[in-house]
Design a protein around this motif. Structure first.
Motif, PDB file in Angstrom:
ATOM      1  N   SER A  68       0.809  -1.218   0.000  1.00  0.00           N
ATOM      2  CA  SER A  68       0.000   0.000   0.000  1.00  0.00           C
ATOM      3  C   SER A  68       0.843   1.269   0.000  1.00  0.00           C
ATOM      4  O   SER A  68       0.449   2.270  -0.586  1.00  0.00           O
ATOM      5  N   GLY A  69       2.005   1.276   0.632  1.00  0.00           N
ATOM      6  CA  GLY A  69       2.849   2.467   0.678  1.00  0.00           C
ATOM      7  C   GLY A  69       3.335   2.894  -0.704  1.00  0.00           C
ATOM      8  O   GLY A  69       3.110   4.033  -1.127  1.00  0.00           O
ATOM      9  N   PRO A  70       4.029   2.005  -1.433  1.00  0.00           N
ATOM     10  CA  PRO A  70       4.450   2.369  -2.790  1.00  0.00           C
ATOM     11  C   PRO A  70       3.280   2.667  -3.718  1.00  0.00           C
ATOM     12  O   PRO A  70       3.401   3.485  -4.631  1.00  0.00           O
ATOM     13  N   ALA A  71       2.148   2.038  -3.472  1.00  0.00           N
ATOM     14  CA  ALA A  71       0.979   2.290  -4.321  1.00  0.00           C
ATOM     15  C   ALA A  71       0.484   3.721  -4.138  1.00  0.00           C
ATOM     16  O   ALA A  71       0.148   4.396  -5.117  1.00  0.00           O
ATOM     17  N   LEU A  72       0.445   4.204  -2.904  1.00  0.00           N
ATOM     18  CA  LEU A  72       0.011   5.583  -2.672  1.00  0.00           C
ATOM     19  C   LEU A  72       1.000   6.589  -3.258  1.00  0.00           C
ATOM     20  O   LEU A  72       0.604   7.606  -3.825  1.00  0.00           O
ATOM     21  N   ILE A  73       2.290   6.292  -3.137  1.00  0.00           N
ATOM     22  CA  ILE A  73       3.291   7.186  -3.716  1.00  0.00           C
ATOM     23  C   ILE A  73       3.151   7.217  -5.233  1.00  0.00           C
ATOM     24  O   ILE A  73       3.212   8.281  -5.852  1.00  0.00           O
ATOM     25  N   ALA A  74       2.952   6.062  -5.848  1.00  0.00           N
ATOM     26  CA  ALA A  74       2.797   6.004  -7.300  1.00  0.00           C
ATOM     27  C   ALA A  74       1.537   6.720  -7.755  1.00  0.00           C
ATOM     28  O   ALA A  74       1.507   7.324  -8.825  1.00  0.00           O
ATOM     29  N   ALA A  75       0.493   6.671  -6.951  1.00  0.00           N
ATOM     30  CA  ALA A  75      -0.763   7.313  -7.345  1.00  0.00           C
ATOM     31  C   ALA A  75      -0.714   8.824  -7.167  1.00  0.00           C
ATOM     32  O   ALA A  75      -1.306   9.566  -7.950  1.00  0.00           O
ATOM     33  N   LEU A  76       0.000   9.297  -6.158  1.00  0.00           N
ATOM     34  CA  LEU A  76       0.011  10.730  -5.864  1.00  0.00           C
ATOM     35  C   LEU A  76       1.135  11.494  -6.561  1.00  0.00           C
ATOM     36  O   LEU A  76       1.091  12.717  -6.634  1.00  0.00           O
ATOM     37  N   ALA A  77       2.123  10.799  -7.099  1.00  0.00           N
ATOM     38  CA  ALA A  77       3.246  11.474  -7.755  1.00  0.00           C
ATOM     39  C   ALA A  77       2.819  12.326  -8.953  1.00  0.00           C
ATOM     40  O   ALA A  77       3.281  13.465  -9.088  1.00  0.00           O
TER      41      ALA A  77
END
Length: 91
Positions: A68-77
């Motif tokens: 979930s952490g990398p997924a949120l970063i990828a979505a918000l970048a």
């Protein structure tokens, strides 16, 4: 909860991609109101549009694997990158 945030970020990313495509006519097209676009602006715009489309897909794939952490970063970048690219013609 994470998937809801990723979906909201994906909608925002697609809206930014549409905005970048809509604004690009004023920067790249010829005319009295057009800006001057150099190679750096072209590369940044192309990269931003591709990132706004590809990163939400990557975020959904990462969230399916339980990251979930990398997924949120990828979505918000792309949200941050989209706003930065809109400032490039001003700078």
């Amino acid at each position: 909860m994470t998937k809801v945030l990723i979906v909201i970020a994906a909608v925002a990313d697609l809206a930014i991609a549409a905005l970048l495509i809509g604004v690009s006519g004023f920067i790249f097209a010829g005319g009295p109101n057009a800006g001057t676009a150099d190679a750096l602006t072209t590369v940044l715009y192309t990269g931003a549009v591709v990132a706004c489309i590809a990163l939400p897909i990557a975020a959904l794939l990462l969230s399916r694997k339980g990251r979930s952490g990398p997924a949120l970063i990828a979505a918000l970048a792309p949200v941050a990158v989209g706003f930065l690219v809109l400032l490039v013609p001003v700078l």
